[in-house]
Design a protein around this motif. Sequence first.
Motif, short mmCIF file in Angstrom:
data_model
loop_
_atom_site.label_atom_id
_atom_site.label_comp_id
_atom_site.label_asym_id
_atom_site.label_seq_id
_atom_site.Cartn_x
_atom_site.Cartn_y
_atom_site.Cartn_z
N VAL A 33 1.81 4.58 10.75
CA VAL A 33 2.63 4.40 9.71
C VAL A 33 4.07 4.75 9.63
N GLU A 42 -1.40 8.16 10.33
CA GLU A 42 -0.17 8.42 9.87
C GLU A 42 1.04 8.37 10.83
N ALA A 90 -2.29 -0.96 10.22
CA ALA A 90 -2.53 0.31 9.63
C ALA A 90 -3.52 0.05 8.31
N GLU A 91 -3.07 -1.22 7.59
CA GLU A 91 -3.91 -1.50 6.55
C GLU A 91 -5.40 -1.50 6.86
N LEU A 96 2.01 -2.64 10.46
CA LEU A 96 1.61 -2.05 9.04
C LEU A 96 0.38 -2.84 8.65
N THR A 153 0.77 -1.29 0.02
CA THR A 153 -0.17 -0.09 0.08
C THR A 153 0.92 1.24 -0.16
N ASP A 154 0.51 2.27 -0.87
CA ASP A 154 1.23 3.74 -0.81
C ASP A 154 0.59 4.46 0.24
N PHE A 155 0.91 4.10 1.43
CA PHE A 155 0.46 4.97 2.73
C PHE A 155 0.13 6.44 2.33
N GLU A 178 -2.10 7.48 0.18
CA GLU A 178 -3.74 7.14 0.60
C GLU A 178 -4.16 7.96 1.68
N ILE A 179 -3.10 8.63 2.58
CA ILE A 179 -3.40 9.37 3.50
C ILE A 179 -3.42 10.70 3.05
N LEU A 187 -6.88 1.93 7.55
CA LEU A 187 -7.09 2.64 6.33
C LEU A 187 -8.33 2.17 5.68
#
Length: 369
Positions: free
Chosen positions: A83, A80, A98-99, A95, A4-6, A9-10, A102
Motif C-alpha cells: 500500500v 502494508e 492490495a484491495e 492498489l 478504501t481507507d487502507f 483497515e490495516i 485485504l
Amino acid sequence: MASTDFPAEIRSLRNTFQTIEKVSDVERIRADIEMLSEEAGVPDLWDNPAAAQVVTSKLSHRQSELERLESIGSRIEDLEVLVELAADEGDADSLAEAEKELVSVRKALADLEVVTLLSGEYDSREAVVTIRSGAGGVDAADFAEMLLRMYLRWAEKRGYPTRVMDTSYAEEAGLKSATFEVNAPYAFGTLSVEAGTHRLVRISPFDNQGRRQTSFAAVEVIPLIEQNDSVEIPENEIKVDVFRSSGPGGQSVNTTDSAVRMTHIPTGIVVSMQNEKSQIQNRAAALRVLQSRLLLVRKEEQDAKKKALAGDVKASWGDQMRSYVLNPYQMVKDLRTEHEVGNTSAVLDGEIDDFINAGIRWRAEGRRA
C-alpha cells in the motif's frame, strides 16, 4: 465508490491478529513443538507405532498452527508495504492488488478466529461421523448418500484423510447408514456443529409422478478415543454378532462372515463394521467406535448434571438443524444460525465451511450466555 481507507483497515487487521495471537498462546505452541520434536526424535519411537502416530500427528498440527499464524502476520506486513509503495508511486494496479489481498487476509483472519473458539474438552480430537437415513423412504436413503459425499468432499478439499468404516446399503438406492473417520486434529470440534437432523426438499427422482418429497437424515459426530482414555468395557457387557458383509456385488468382503455387529448391553448402543477385510479388523474398529460413543455419553451425562444443578433444562439442539431445498427454489439454510446459501450444488459438493464457521460462533455465543 469511496476509496478504501487502507491505514484504518490495516490497523483493524493488526488488532484482530494480536487478539488471535494472544488467545492462541504462540509461546505455548513453540514450547509444544520443541517438546514434541524431542519425543519424535527418540530412536525407539516407532517400536510402538500407535504412540508414534499420536506424537507425530500432534507435532504436525502444532507446526501447522504456528506456520498459519506466522503466514498471516507476514501477509499483513507485506500488505502494508504494498500500500505504501502504491500510494507513493500512484500505482492504481498495485492498489487494486492490495484491495484483493485485504479481502483475502480479512477472510483468513476470520477463519483463524473461528479455530480459537474450539476449546471444548474433546474439540482437538479426530472425529467419527455416522449418517443415518430417516423418514422419507428411498429419498431419505439417497439423501444420506448425498450427505456422505458432501462430508468426504469437504475433508478432501481440506486435505484431511478419511476412512469409511461401515456402509449399510438400502434396497433400492442410497444408504441406510454410513460411518467414517476424519483423521485430522480438531476434526471433532469442527464437525460437531454438523450433528443433528438434516432435511431435504426436492422433486423426487424416484417418484414417477414427479412430486415434491421431504426426507430426513441424521448426522452423529463423536470424538475418536485416544490411548490415554480410560473407557474400559467389561466383556460381559458386550454382545458380538458376525455376519456376511453387504454391498455392491463382486466385493471380496462379501465372501466370508467378516462383518461385526457389537452391542453394548447396558446402554443399547449398537455399532456395525464391515468395510475391513477380516473379522478381527472389523471387531477392533467396532470396539474403538463403541468406546468413543461411550466417552461422549459420559461427557453428556456430566454436562447434564451440571445443567441440572444450574437449573438450565433447555435443549441445545433442535430436531432439525439445516434444510436443503432444491425445489421450488434453491437454498440451503441453517435454522440455528440463519446462515443461508443459494448455491445448493456447491454446498452438496463440500463447500460447507461458512456453515461450520457460523455454527462454531453460534455455539460459542451459547456457551458464553
